[in-house]
Design a protein around this motif. Structure first.
Motif, mmCIF file in Angstrom:
data_model
loop_
_atom_site.group_PDB
_atom_site.id
_atom_site.type_symbol
_atom_site.label_atom_id
_atom_site.label_comp_id
_atom_site.label_asym_id
_atom_site.label_seq_id
_atom_site.Cartn_x
_atom_site.Cartn_y
_atom_site.Cartn_z
ATOM 1 N N TRP A 47 0.840 -1.205 0.000
ATOM 2 C CA TRP A 47 0.000 0.000 0.000
ATOM 3 C C TRP A 47 0.874 1.254 0.000
ATOM 4 O O TRP A 47 0.541 2.222 -0.677
ATOM 5 N N HIS A 54 -4.312 4.072 -1.352
ATOM 6 C CA HIS A 54 -4.340 4.674 -0.021
ATOM 7 C C HIS A 54 -5.744 4.895 0.530
ATOM 8 O O HIS A 54 -5.931 4.921 1.744
ATOM 9 N N HIS A 97 -1.121 1.632 6.782
ATOM 10 C CA HIS A 97 -2.326 1.434 5.979
ATOM 11 C C HIS A 97 -3.184 0.257 6.439
ATOM 12 O O HIS A 97 -4.120 -0.131 5.735
#
Length: 129
Positions: A47, A54, A97
């Motif tokens: 990510w 995102h 993330h």
């Protein structure tokens, strides 16, 4: 049989990315100890390298997995070189993330999402709420 780790990781992240790109939801069953943390690290790194992802949440539904990460941090010297090097910079288990799914009310199934859940959560936990 499974091939080199980097090939397996690339196959895994490519598959997850394709599911997300087509607007899907990716449910990944994992045990709370070991493999879950490895996959969370892989997804968090992926990510970070892909800004287009995102806005897509990566969630894990396992309080036990969270507890295991504290144990892993306590025994960081037993981890592989990659994790130990990450730890020199920052806590590798403090994801950028990835976050914990604490309850079903916090879950939005109307958008693409990646959810990792232990068998217990799939059989009688959050998946049943």
């Amino acid at each position: 049989i499974h091939g080199p780790a980097d090939v397996r990781e690339a196959r895994f992240t490519t598959f997850v990315h394709k599911v997300i790109a087509r607007g899907g939801r990716c449910l990944i069953p994992v045990f709370a100890l070991g493999r879950a943390q490895e996959l969370l690290l892989i997804l968090d790194e992926y990510w970070k390298a892909h800004p287009e992802l995102h806005s897509v949440p990566v969630l894990y539904a396992s309080s036990l997995a969270k507890k295991c990460m504290k144990v892993y941090l306590a025994y960081i010297n037993m981890m592989n070189d990659h994790i130990r090097k990450q730890h020199e910079i920052a806590n590798p288990w403090k994801f950028t993330h990835v976050s914990e799914l604490k309850n079903a009310a916090a879950f939005d199934d109307s958008q693409p999402v990646v959810v990792m859940a232990s068998p217990g959560m799939l059989q009688s936990g959050l998946s049943r709420e």
